[in-house]
Scaffold this motif. Structure first.
Motif, PDB file in Angstrom:
ATOM      1  N   GLY A   1      -5.476  -0.981 -12.790  1.00  0.00           N
ATOM      2  CA  GLY A   1      -5.702  -0.976 -11.736  1.00  0.00           C
ATOM      3  C   GLY A   1      -6.065  -0.333 -10.563  1.00  0.00           C
ATOM      4  N   THR A   2      -6.963  -0.773 -11.263  1.00  0.00           N
ATOM      5  CA  THR A   2      -8.662  -0.709 -10.710  1.00  0.00           C
ATOM      6  C   THR A   2      -8.400  -2.051  -9.006  1.00  0.00           C
ATOM      7  N   VAL A   3      -8.657  -0.821  -7.856  1.00  0.00           N
ATOM      8  CA  VAL A   3      -8.629  -2.040  -6.646  1.00  0.00           C
ATOM      9  C   VAL A   3      -9.570  -3.085  -6.789  1.00  0.00           C
ATOM     10  N   THR A   4      -9.410  -4.449  -6.266  1.00  0.00           N
ATOM     11  CA  THR A   4      -9.957  -5.166  -5.999  1.00  0.00           C
ATOM     12  C   THR A   4     -11.159  -5.482  -5.208  1.00  0.00           C
ATOM     13  N   GLU A   5      -9.424  -6.072  -4.162  1.00  0.00           N
ATOM     14  CA  GLU A   5      -9.818  -5.844  -2.844  1.00  0.00           C
ATOM     15  C   GLU A   5      -8.588  -4.985  -1.974  1.00  0.00           C
ATOM     16  N   GLY A   6      -9.046  -4.938  -0.577  1.00  0.00           N
ATOM     17  CA  GLY A   6      -8.011  -4.504  -0.282  1.00  0.00           C
ATOM     18  C   GLY A   6      -8.916  -2.851   0.449  1.00  0.00           C
ATOM     19  N   ILE A   7      -8.091  -2.359   2.187  1.00  0.00           N
ATOM     20  CA  ILE A   7      -8.703  -1.460   2.156  1.00  0.00           C
ATOM     21  C   ILE A   7      -7.999  -0.103   2.327  1.00  0.00           C
ATOM     22  N   ARG A   8      -6.812  -0.525   1.876  1.00  0.00           N
ATOM     23  CA  ARG A   8      -5.282   1.457   2.087  1.00  0.00           C
ATOM     24  C   ARG A   8      -5.952   1.663   0.372  1.00  0.00           C
ATOM     25  N   LYS A   9      -4.831   2.599   0.152  1.00  0.00           N
ATOM     26  CA  LYS A   9      -5.036   2.527  -1.655  1.00  0.00           C
ATOM     27  C   LYS A   9      -3.785   2.082  -1.641  1.00  0.00           C
ATOM     28  N   PRO A  10      -3.634   1.960  -3.152  1.00  0.00           N
ATOM     29  CA  PRO A  10      -2.275   0.940  -3.427  1.00  0.00           C
ATOM     30  C   PRO A  10      -1.307   1.611  -3.961  1.00  0.00           C
TER      31      PRO A  10
ATOM     32  N   PRO B   1       1.168  -1.247  -0.058  1.00  0.00           N
ATOM     33  CA  PRO B   1      -0.110  -0.148  -0.169  1.00  0.00           C
ATOM     34  C   PRO B   1       0.911   1.214  -0.026  1.00  0.00           C
ATOM     35  N   SER B   2      -0.200   2.397  -0.323  1.00  0.00           N
ATOM     36  CA  SER B   2       0.985   3.631   0.142  1.00  0.00           C
ATOM     37  C   SER B   2       1.105   4.165   0.939  1.00  0.00           C
ATOM     38  N   GLY B   3       1.415   4.858   1.510  1.00  0.00           N
ATOM     39  CA  GLY B   3       2.343   5.325   3.005  1.00  0.00           C
ATOM     40  C   GLY B   3       1.873   4.773   4.425  1.00  0.00           C
ATOM     41  N   VAL B   4       2.725   2.695   4.033  1.00  0.00           N
ATOM     42  CA  VAL B   4       2.844   2.606   5.227  1.00  0.00           C
ATOM     43  C   VAL B   4       3.965   2.008   5.278  1.00  0.00           C
TER      44      VAL B   4
ATOM     45  N   MET C   1       3.747  -2.911   8.388  1.00  0.00           N
ATOM     46  CA  MET C   1       2.164  -3.401   7.515  1.00  0.00           C
ATOM     47  C   MET C   1       2.524  -4.831   7.402  1.00  0.00           C
ATOM     48  N   GLU C   2       1.055  -4.965   7.744  1.00  0.00           N
ATOM     49  CA  GLU C   2       0.742  -6.162   7.615  1.00  0.00           C
ATOM     50  C   GLU C   2      -0.549  -6.902   6.779  1.00  0.00           C
ATOM     51  N   LEU C   3      -0.525  -8.404   6.701  1.00  0.00           N
ATOM     52  CA  LEU C   3      -1.053  -9.314   5.741  1.00  0.00           C
ATOM     53  C   LEU C   3      -2.009  -8.081   4.919  1.00  0.00           C
ATOM     54  N   SER C   4      -3.094  -7.371   6.426  1.00  0.00           N
ATOM     55  CA  SER C   4      -4.190  -7.292   5.667  1.00  0.00           C
ATOM     56  C   SER C   4      -4.101  -5.876   4.951  1.00  0.00           C
ATOM     57  N   ASP C   5      -3.000  -4.863   4.969  1.00  0.00           N
ATOM     58  CA  ASP C   5      -2.666  -3.858   4.483  1.00  0.00           C
ATOM     59  C   ASP C   5      -2.358  -4.049   3.162  1.00  0.00           C
ATOM     60  N   LEU C   6      -2.384  -5.064   2.313  1.00  0.00           N
ATOM     61  CA  LEU C   6      -2.295  -5.414   1.214  1.00  0.00           C
ATOM     62  C   LEU C   6      -2.922  -4.918   0.289  1.00  0.00           C
ATOM     63  N   VAL C   7      -2.549  -5.027  -0.949  1.00  0.00           N
ATOM     64  CA  VAL C   7      -3.832  -4.156  -1.809  1.00  0.00           C
ATOM     65  C   VAL C   7      -3.930  -5.588  -3.159  1.00  0.00           C
ATOM     66  N   GLU C   8      -5.063  -5.549  -3.694  1.00  0.00           N
ATOM     67  CA  GLU C   8      -5.020  -6.288  -4.636  1.00  0.00           C
ATOM     68  C   GLU C   8      -5.366  -5.635  -5.637  1.00  0.00           C
TER      69      GLU C   8
END
Length: 111
Positions: free
Chosen positions: A66-75, A46-49, A54-61
């Motif tokens: 470039g469209t986010v398909t899963e995750g709560i963070r900005k890629p 993710p951006s800014g972490v 960083m934890e597994l839940s921070d990773l972005v899919e």
């Protein structure tokens, strides 16, 4: 979040942690991604972490547009660079992009 991408997510996180431990990244500079085999999606840091937080839940899919398909963070802000490489080079399975002191020094020196 245990699913078929969990081992890949762990590998991305471990790579990010290793970069930090080796001093190849400072704070939030650089990024790591991996292609999810058999799909048009990637897992990316993710951006800014900071890597050491960083934890597994921070990773972005994201998909290869470039469209986010899963995750709560900005890629990562470098997601377009990663997706372009994956689109242009289908055999690439992972990317590590770092702004290490040494690489940056050589770039500034035009070496």
């Amino acid at each position: 979040m245990p699913d078929s991408t969990t081992p890949l997510r762990k590998a991305v996180l471990e790579a990010a942690n290793r970069l930090s431990a080796l001093g190849l990244v400072k704070g939030t500079a650089g990024n790591v991604s991996a292609r999810i085999p058999g799909t048009d999606r990637i897992v990316i840091t993710p951006s800014g972490v900071p890597y050491d937080a960083m934890e597994l839940s921070d990773l972005v899919e994201a998909d290869l547009s470039g469209t986010v398909t899963e995750g709560i963070r900005k890629p990562s802000s470098e997601t377009p660079l990663h997706t372009r490489i994956y689109l242009d080079h289908p055999w690439v399975g992972a990317i590590v992009h770092t702004h290490s002191l040494f690489a940056t020094t050589f770039a500034v020196l035009n070496e």
